[in-house]
Design a protein around this motif. Sequence first.
Motif, PDB file in Angstrom:
ATOM      1  N   GLN A   1     -24.303 -84.403 -24.861  1.00 22.21           N
ATOM      2  CA  GLN A   1     -23.493 -83.275 -25.314  1.00 22.21           C
ATOM      3  C   GLN A   1     -23.762 -82.984 -26.785  1.00 22.21           C
ATOM      4  O   GLN A   1     -23.837 -81.828 -27.189  1.00 22.21           O
ATOM      5  N   SER A   2     -23.875 -84.023 -27.568  1.00 24.19           N
ATOM      6  CA  SER A   2     -24.149 -83.839 -28.986  1.00 24.19           C
ATOM      7  C   SER A   2     -25.511 -83.171 -29.191  1.00 24.19           C
ATOM      8  O   SER A   2     -25.657 -82.279 -30.018  1.00 24.19           O
ATOM      9  N   ARG A   3     -26.464 -83.601 -28.404  1.00 26.62           N
ATOM     10  CA  ARG A   3     -27.833 -83.090 -28.541  1.00 26.62           C
ATOM     11  C   ARG A   3     -27.970 -81.637 -28.082  1.00 26.62           C
ATOM     12  O   ARG A   3     -28.720 -80.868 -28.678  1.00 26.62           O
ATOM     13  N   PHE A   4     -27.237 -81.271 -27.040  1.00 25.10           N
ATOM     14  CA  PHE A   4     -27.400 -79.934 -26.454  1.00 25.10           C
ATOM     15  C   PHE A   4     -26.185 -79.032 -26.635  1.00 25.10           C
ATOM     16  O   PHE A   4     -26.071 -78.019 -25.958  1.00 25.10           O
ATOM     17  N   HIS A   5     -25.285 -79.390 -27.530  1.00 23.29           N
ATOM     18  CA  HIS A   5     -24.101 -78.554 -27.715  1.00 23.29           C
ATOM     19  C   HIS A   5     -24.524 -77.158 -28.174  1.00 23.29           C
ATOM     20  O   HIS A   5     -25.335 -77.012 -29.094  1.00 23.29           O
TER      21      HIS A   5
ATOM     22  N   ALA B   1     -30.234 -69.924 -33.198  1.00 17.38           N
ATOM     23  CA  ALA B   1     -31.499 -69.896 -32.457  1.00 17.38           C
ATOM     24  C   ALA B   1     -31.654 -68.570 -31.722  1.00 17.38           C
ATOM     25  O   ALA B   1     -30.682 -67.822 -31.550  1.00 17.38           O
ATOM     26  N   PRO B   2     -32.868 -68.271 -31.282  1.00 17.83           N
ATOM     27  CA  PRO B   2     -33.077 -67.054 -30.492  1.00 17.83           C
ATOM     28  C   PRO B   2     -32.212 -67.071 -29.219  1.00 17.83           C
ATOM     29  O   PRO B   2     -31.803 -68.132 -28.743  1.00 17.83           O
ATOM     30  N   ALA B   3     -31.978 -65.900 -28.676  1.00 14.87           N
ATOM     31  CA  ALA B   3     -31.082 -65.746 -27.525  1.00 14.87           C
ATOM     32  C   ALA B   3     -31.484 -66.615 -26.345  1.00 14.87           C
ATOM     33  O   ALA B   3     -30.617 -67.219 -25.693  1.00 14.87           O
ATOM     34  N   ASN B   4     -32.784 -66.713 -26.067  1.00 13.82           N
ATOM     35  CA  ASN B   4     -33.215 -67.510 -24.919  1.00 13.82           C
ATOM     36  C   ASN B   4     -32.923 -68.995 -25.128  1.00 13.82           C
ATOM     37  O   ASN B   4     -32.563 -69.702 -24.182  1.00 13.82           O
ATOM     38  N   GLU B   5     -33.060 -69.480 -26.360  1.00 14.69           N
ATOM     39  CA  GLU B   5     -32.748 -70.881 -26.646  1.00 14.69           C
ATOM     40  C   GLU B   5     -31.245 -71.131 -26.549  1.00 14.69           C
ATOM     41  O   GLU B   5     -30.818 -72.193 -26.082  1.00 14.69           O
ATOM     42  N   ARG B   6     -30.442 -70.165 -26.992  1.00 12.94           N
ATOM     43  CA  ARG B   6     -28.980 -70.293 -26.859  1.00 12.94           C
ATOM     44  C   ARG B   6     -28.585 -70.358 -25.390  1.00 12.94           C
ATOM     45  O   ARG B   6     -27.743 -71.171 -25.003  1.00 12.94           O
ATOM     46  N   LEU B   7     -29.200 -69.524 -24.586  1.00 14.37           N
ATOM     47  CA  LEU B   7     -28.908 -69.505 -23.156  1.00 14.37           C
ATOM     48  C   LEU B   7     -29.276 -70.832 -22.502  1.00 14.37           C
ATOM     49  O   LEU B   7     -28.504 -71.384 -21.717  1.00 14.37           O
TER      50      LEU B   7
ATOM     51  N   ALA C   1     -29.438 -73.716 -23.972  1.00 12.82           N
ATOM     52  CA  ALA C   1     -28.489 -74.726 -24.463  1.00 12.82           C
ATOM     53  C   ALA C   1     -27.170 -74.648 -23.699  1.00 12.82           C
ATOM     54  O   ALA C   1     -26.598 -75.680 -23.332  1.00 12.82           O
ATOM     55  N   VAL C   2     -26.696 -73.436 -23.450  1.00  9.52           N
ATOM     56  CA  VAL C   2     -25.450 -73.266 -22.694  1.00  9.52           C
ATOM     57  C   VAL C   2     -25.623 -73.790 -21.277  1.00  9.52           C
ATOM     58  O   VAL C   2     -24.756 -74.508 -20.748  1.00  9.52           O
ATOM     59  N   GLN C   3     -26.744 -73.470 -20.654  1.00 15.05           N
ATOM     60  CA  GLN C   3     -27.006 -73.947 -19.294  1.00 15.05           C
ATOM     61  C   GLN C   3     -27.115 -75.468 -19.260  1.00 15.05           C
ATOM     62  O   GLN C   3     -26.574 -76.114 -18.364  1.00 15.05           O
ATOM     63  N   ARG C   4     -27.794 -76.025 -20.222  1.00 17.99           N
ATOM     64  CA  ARG C   4     -27.963 -77.486 -20.288  1.00 17.99           C
ATOM     65  C   ARG C   4     -26.614 -78.163 -20.507  1.00 17.99           C
ATOM     66  O   ARG C   4     -26.315 -79.173 -19.876  1.00 17.99           O
ATOM     67  N   ALA C   5     -25.798 -77.621 -21.393  1.00 17.93           N
ATOM     68  CA  ALA C   5     -24.464 -78.190 -21.636  1.00 17.93           C
ATOM     69  C   ALA C   5     -23.622 -78.122 -20.360  1.00 17.93           C
ATOM     70  O   ALA C   5     -22.893 -79.081 -20.046  1.00 17.93           O
TER      71      ALA C   5
END
Length: 172
Positions: A28-32, A39-45, A47-51
Amino acid sequence: MNYFELFGFTEDFEIDKARLAALYRQLQSRFHPDKFAAAPANERLIAVQRAAEINDGYQTLSSPLRRAEYLLSLRGIDLKSEQQTLRDPAFLMQQMEWREKLAEIAHHKDPEQSITDFETLLSDEFLTMQQQFVAFFSQQQYSEAADMLRKLKFIDKLQQELEQLADKLFEI
């Protein structure tokens, strides 16, 4: 995404809950998502999916019933949306006896002791059936393991109803 692989566990019912919690916090800490705010929108997306996957995985593996259900789903047995009823006459009779016992608690002269006794009985039954699930699963008897999980789900639901009754009787 296989939740056991996500957390580095083998696909087994028994897991180290302390290790699971520690790995959950690390992931959670790593992918919060907050870490990816700039970050760019695709990286934010991503990260949200991974979290979300990490949260779902943790919730699934930390709950014995959900973990058992997930293990069976990995073996092609999906109990989440099933409509099948258990065809075990002895257990069906036991269910009726337990339901009667639950209904009688409110009228018992010592409902608190009756609740405690029933909680103990259900907990003991749950542990015994959980051990049977593990044995069936480890022997790759998935149909029998699925039936045991159905029984565990019934007991879990009955335990929740008993807790609600206790709350109602004692207005906790």
